[in-house]
Scaffold this active site. Structure first.
Site, PDB file in Angstrom:
ATOM      1  N   CYS A   1       1.312  23.643 -18.870  1.00 23.33           N
ATOM      2  CA  CYS A   1      -0.030  24.129 -19.181  1.00 23.33           C
ATOM      3  C   CYS A   1      -1.082  23.657 -18.191  1.00 23.33           C
ATOM      4  O   CYS A   1      -2.220  24.118 -18.230  1.00 23.33           O
ATOM      5  CB  CYS A   1      -0.415  23.711 -20.596  1.00 23.33           C
ATOM      6  SG  CYS A   1       0.780  24.235 -21.846  1.00 23.33           S
TER       7      CYS A   1
ATOM      8  N   HIS B   1      -7.659  24.282 -21.424  1.00 25.99           N
ATOM      9  CA  HIS B   1      -6.403  24.952 -21.780  1.00 25.99           C
ATOM     10  C   HIS B   1      -6.474  25.380 -23.238  1.00 25.99           C
ATOM     11  O   HIS B   1      -6.880  24.610 -24.108  1.00 25.99           O
ATOM     12  CB  HIS B   1      -5.228  23.998 -21.553  1.00 25.99           C
ATOM     13  CG  HIS B   1      -3.963  24.428 -22.206  1.00 25.99           C
ATOM     14  ND1 HIS B   1      -3.466  25.708 -22.101  1.00 25.99           N
ATOM     15  CD2 HIS B   1      -3.083  23.753 -22.993  1.00 25.99           C
ATOM     16  CE1 HIS B   1      -2.343  25.801 -22.786  1.00 25.99           C
ATOM     17  NE2 HIS B   1      -2.087  24.630 -23.343  1.00 25.99           N
TER      18      HIS B   1
ATOM     19  N   ASN C   1      -1.511  30.313 -27.300  1.00 21.82           N
ATOM     20  CA  ASN C   1      -1.261  29.397 -26.194  1.00 21.82           C
ATOM     21  C   ASN C   1      -0.368  30.094 -25.172  1.00 21.82           C
ATOM     22  O   ASN C   1       0.809  30.326 -25.435  1.00 21.82           O
ATOM     23  CB  ASN C   1      -0.589  28.124 -26.730  1.00 21.82           C
ATOM     24  CG  ASN C   1      -0.282  27.102 -25.642  1.00 21.82           C
ATOM     25  OD1 ASN C   1      -0.300  27.401 -24.462  1.00 21.82           O
ATOM     26  ND2 ASN C   1       0.017  25.881 -26.061  1.00 21.82           N
TER      27      ASN C   1
END
Length: 343
Positions: A122, A268, A299
């Site tokens: 990520c 993020h 996500n």
């Protein structure tokens, strides 16, 4: 005395254009609830996620990247032939070699651009952005295409109550090019490998070569599960909330700006509770726009920051020239934060 001629690059670099691609299929929480014992209210309260996008067979890692990249190149006002390097961050391209970046570079019509993949979870977009900045300033490429792309639906265990609702698919891309002024700040990045087990793949690929089913995870029907992403939710949450706020502050300090100087915060898109906690810890003023793309995109790992950036600019919540703090963090555990001027 060295005989090597010094490189001649740009004095500074900046993001010149951004593009995004979200798969056409929108998946609400109700679909996730078909395979886990939970509720829509629980998912929203724990993560903020309402929907996510899942890719079709045709929406491959390469295909999504090409769509997002075409938009970024057009937004930057350049042509594909001017791209000198293509950097792709992904953990969901399943061919070990060659790098998917080479296919993307070719299909976009670049002139034999350097092309390679990186695996930084990520934080991958931040890693790629840092590499791109270095290439532009060093002079090895005038324009660099940075792509974050994931098909995390392929790595999701739909029977895992802790993760089944988290992940989505998509691609985000930016073009980094020369600038007479600094528009990408110093990167604060690093890794904490002692915590690598908190986010990981359930089984390594080579486990399938053993031939012993007892060594592989099985689903509720007794069939072998494809490897998936698993995590220790509470441990990851604590690390992200307490440690990443410190990293974000270090990035502000390194860039010589304060929270009051910011216009936008693009973390993020892992979990809205983490985002809220970071906003509070950093004491961000009310005027700072905070990306909350996680609500409808989920996500998407390396793709989450450029996708959120693209949406903020497209909706007018942010504008060209705004000063933004971006930070990515995830499996490894790895992290990368910097301050940028939006394209």
């Amino acid at each position: 005395m060295s005989k090597i001629r010094p490189s001649k690059g740009a004095p500074y670099a900046r993001i010149l254009g951004v593009g995004g691609y979200r798969p056409t299929r929108v998946v609400p929480n109700e679909v996730i609830l078909e395979t886990i014992d939970s509720s829509d209210e629980w998912i929203r309260s724990r993560s903020g996620i309402e929907t996510r996008h899942w890719a079709s067979d045709e929406e491959t890692v390469a295909a999504m990247s090409i769509e997002a990249s075409g938009k970024a190149i057009a937004d930057a006002g350049i042509t594909a032939e001017q791209i000198g390097a293509v950097v792709v961050s992904t953990v969901s391209h399943f061919s070990q070699t060659p790098a998917v970046a080479t296919e993307i570079a070719d299909k976009l019509g670049t002139d034999k651009a350097a092309a390679f993949d990186i695996s930084a979870g990520c934080a991958g977009f931040g890693y790629g952005l840092t590499l791109a900045k270095g290439m532009v300033v060093e002079g090895s490429a005038e324009y660099v295409l940075v792509i974050g792309v994931e098909r995390l639906s392929d790595l999701t265990d739909l029977e895992d109550r802790a993760t089944a609702f988290l992940f989505g698919d998509g691609a985000g891309a930016v073009v980094v090019g020369p600038s007479p002024e600094p528009h990408i700040g110093p990167t604060v990045w690093g890794s904490e490998g002692d915590k690598a087990g908190t986010i990981k793949q359930t089984v390594p690929w080579d486990r399938f070569r053993i031939g012993d089913v007892s060594q592989l995870p099985l689903d509720s029907k007794g069939e072998i599960k494809f490897p998936a992403i698993t995590q220790e939710g509470q441990a990851v949450f604590r690390w992200a909330v307490f440690e990443m706020a410190k990293v974000a502050q270090q990035a502000l300090d390194a860039a010589g700006v304060t929270a009051d100087d910011l216009d936008v915060f693009i973390p993020h898109q892992a979990n809205e509770r983490i985002i809220d906690s970071m906003v509070k810890t950093l004491k961000l003023p009310e005027h700072v726009t905070v990306a909350r793309d996680v609500r409808t995109t989920g996500n998407t790992s390396a793709a989450s920051i450029p996708l959120a950036m693209e949406r903020l600019l497209a909706t007018g919540e942010a504008k060209s020239g705004d000063t933004a703090l971006v930070i990515g963090f995830g499996a490894g555990l790895v992290y990368a934060a910097t301050v940028v001027t939006l394209p």
